[in-house]
Design a protein around this motif. Structure first.
Motif, PDB file in Angstrom:
ATOM      1  N   ILE A  23       0.845  -1.194   0.000  1.00  0.00           N
ATOM      2  CA  ILE A  23       0.000   0.000   0.000  1.00  0.00           C
ATOM      3  C   ILE A  23       0.881   1.246   0.000  1.00  0.00           C
ATOM      4  O   ILE A  23       1.779   1.381   0.825  1.00  0.00           O
ATOM      5  N   VAL A  24       0.602   2.140  -0.943  1.00  0.00           N
ATOM      6  CA  VAL A  24       1.427   3.343  -1.079  1.00  0.00           C
ATOM      7  C   VAL A  24       0.600   4.620  -0.960  1.00  0.00           C
ATOM      8  O   VAL A  24       1.152   5.722  -1.065  1.00  0.00           O
ATOM      9  N   LYS A  42       5.071   8.078   2.998  1.00  0.00           N
ATOM     10  CA  LYS A  42       6.253   8.909   3.243  1.00  0.00           C
ATOM     11  C   LYS A  42       7.530   8.069   3.242  1.00  0.00           C
ATOM     12  O   LYS A  42       8.576   8.514   2.796  1.00  0.00           O
ATOM     13  N   ASN A  43       7.409   6.864   3.741  1.00  0.00           N
ATOM     14  CA  ASN A  43       8.573   5.981   3.868  1.00  0.00           C
ATOM     15  C   ASN A  43       8.795   5.225   2.550  1.00  0.00           C
ATOM     16  O   ASN A  43       8.532   4.026   2.446  1.00  0.00           O
ATOM     17  N   THR A  44       9.281   5.927   1.535  1.00  0.00           N
ATOM     18  CA  THR A  44       9.462   5.302   0.221  1.00  0.00           C
ATOM     19  C   THR A  44      10.631   4.313   0.202  1.00  0.00           C
ATOM     20  O   THR A  44      10.783   3.558  -0.760  1.00  0.00           O
ATOM     21  N   ARG A  46      10.734   1.748   1.942  1.00  0.00           N
ATOM     22  CA  ARG A  46      10.077   0.445   1.971  1.00  0.00           C
ATOM     23  C   ARG A  46       9.620   0.030   0.571  1.00  0.00           C
ATOM     24  O   ARG A  46       9.621  -1.144   0.238  1.00  0.00           O
ATOM     25  N   VAL A  47       9.215   1.002  -0.233  1.00  0.00           N
ATOM     26  CA  VAL A  47       8.820   0.701  -1.605  1.00  0.00           C
ATOM     27  C   VAL A  47      10.029   0.225  -2.397  1.00  0.00           C
ATOM     28  O   VAL A  47       9.966  -0.751  -3.150  1.00  0.00           O
ATOM     29  N   ALA A  48      11.153   0.921  -2.230  1.00  0.00           N
ATOM     30  CA  ALA A  48      12.380   0.547  -2.928  1.00  0.00           C
ATOM     31  C   ALA A  48      12.846  -0.846  -2.502  1.00  0.00           C
ATOM     32  O   ALA A  48      13.333  -1.626  -3.328  1.00  0.00           O
ATOM     33  N   ALA A  49      12.675  -1.161  -1.211  1.00  0.00           N
ATOM     34  CA  ALA A  49      13.076  -2.484  -0.728  1.00  0.00           C
ATOM     35  C   ALA A  49      12.133  -3.564  -1.243  1.00  0.00           C
ATOM     36  O   ALA A  49      12.545  -4.702  -1.477  1.00  0.00           O
ATOM     37  N   PHE A  50      10.882  -3.200  -1.449  1.00  0.00           N
ATOM     38  CA  PHE A  50       9.877  -4.148  -1.923  1.00  0.00           C
ATOM     39  C   PHE A  50      10.067  -4.484  -3.401  1.00  0.00           C
ATOM     40  O   PHE A  50       9.837  -5.608  -3.832  1.00  0.00           O
ATOM     41  N   ASP A  51      10.514  -3.488  -4.180  1.00  0.00           N
ATOM     42  CA  ASP A  51      10.666  -3.659  -5.627  1.00  0.00           C
ATOM     43  C   ASP A  51      12.088  -3.305  -6.035  1.00  0.00           C
ATOM     44  O   ASP A  51      12.477  -2.141  -5.997  1.00  0.00           O
ATOM     45  N   ASP A  52      12.871  -4.290  -6.461  1.00  0.00           N
ATOM     46  CA  ASP A  52      14.264  -4.023  -6.807  1.00  0.00           C
ATOM     47  C   ASP A  52      14.402  -3.275  -8.136  1.00  0.00           C
ATOM     48  O   ASP A  52      15.509  -2.880  -8.527  1.00  0.00           O
ATOM     49  N   LYS A  56      12.184   5.718  -8.977  1.00  0.00           N
ATOM     50  CA  LYS A  56      11.801   6.811  -8.080  1.00  0.00           C
ATOM     51  C   LYS A  56      11.082   7.932  -8.810  1.00  0.00           C
ATOM     52  O   LYS A  56      10.047   8.428  -8.335  1.00  0.00           O
ATOM     53  N   ASP A  57      11.587   8.346  -9.967  1.00  0.00           N
ATOM     54  CA  ASP A  57      10.985   9.468 -10.692  1.00  0.00           C
ATOM     55  C   ASP A  57       9.573   9.132 -11.174  1.00  0.00           C
ATOM     56  O   ASP A  57       8.653   9.953 -11.067  1.00  0.00           O
TER      57      ASP A  57
END
Length: 277
Positions: A23-24, A42-44, A46-52, A56-57
């Motif tokens: 959930i984002v 806000k804690n992106t 976690r998104v980066a860790a979830f999807d290698d 970002k842009d």
């Protein structure tokens, strides 16, 4: 006077094959208050860790686009309305506003079915805060995260917003030892609803609750059960995530052996689930 908060959660699904999601964002609409807002994660990290393969842009572009389409409240400062915002949001009081503004997303970004939550002027601020705590759970430090009591309060408000004609709170369903606090609600004399959480600090507490639920479902006389759970379980610690998977398997075995209809769903899918059973 009571009125409804309409809301939907935004899930990021980077792989259509695995269909794992995180959930984002959370979009809310209050027609009675001419208010709409998109609360983004806000804690992106976690998104980066979830999807290698996280871009970002591109991710930020989607988030900003949704803020542009959804952020509105009456009596904003005139300088904020420089882009004919009132004209863009002339449908802000429409019941289908949120559905119209979120229906176009698909593939990597998908909104859940729209849910409603009954509130009032006194509770509105707290309810909006609890929704953010519920669905943007990992944006907050542990001491500020939503509690099980707050989850049950949200469940109560959400169920009340459905205006069900046959609803019983804390139904008298007895276990083998005479206890009755097994379910939070009974609907239409046949559907039993209980809120549970997998985010326990101590694994032993989680294990005890899950074993108790399995035992009760195996021994009491009910046929249709909805267990509402917390979201973003993919981000739980390894031990809690393993307990969740084991619990799901045990529920599946119970369904087959006892001919039960059991649904383990996040709160954001409650109304959709009720309509199916």
């Amino acid at each position: 006077m009571n009125f409804n908060i309409l809301y939907t959660v935004l899930k990021y699904i980077p792989s259509p094959i695995r269909m794992e999601s995180i959930i984002v964002g959370l979009a809310v609409h209050i027609p009675a208050k001419s208010f709409s807002h998109f609360y983004k994660i806000k804690n992106t990290r976690r998104v980066a860790a979830f999807d290698d393969e996280y871009n970002k842009d591109f991710f930020n572009m989607i988030m900003e686009s949704l803020s542009y389409d959804l952020d509105y409240q009456e009596n904003e400062h005139p300088e904020i309305l420089f882009d004919n915002k009132k004209e863009r949001f002339k449908d802000i009081e429409d019941a289908d506003f949120l559905e119209e503004r979120t229906a176009y997303l698909a593939n990597d970004f998908q909104f859940s079915p729209i849910e409603s939550l009954q509130t009032n002027d006194k509770d509105l601020k707290d309810d909006l805060e609890d929704l953010q705590k519920m669905y943007l759970y990992y944006d907050r430090p542990k001491p500020q995260r939503i509690t099980k009591t707050e989850v049950k309060r949200l469940l109560k408000k959400q169920i009340n917003s459905y205006h069900l004609s046959n609803l019983v709170m804390s139904p008298k369903v007895y276990d083998e030892f005479g206890g009755t606090n097994l379910f939070d609600y009974e609907i239409n004399n046949e559907i039993y609803v209980k809120a549970i959480s997998f985010d326990y600090k101590r694994l032993n507490q989680l294990s005890s609750e899950l074993k108790s639920i399995i035992y009760d479902l195996n021994t009491i006389q009910v046929s249709k059960v909805i267990l509402t759970r917390n979201e973003n379980l993919e981000l739980l610690p390894k031990e809690q995530l393993s307990a969740f998977k084991t619990f799901k398997n045990k529920l599946y075995e119970l369904e087959k052996s006892k001919n039960l209809n059991i649904h383990l769903v996040p709160l954001s899918e409650l109304e959709q689930t009720l309509n199916k059973i």
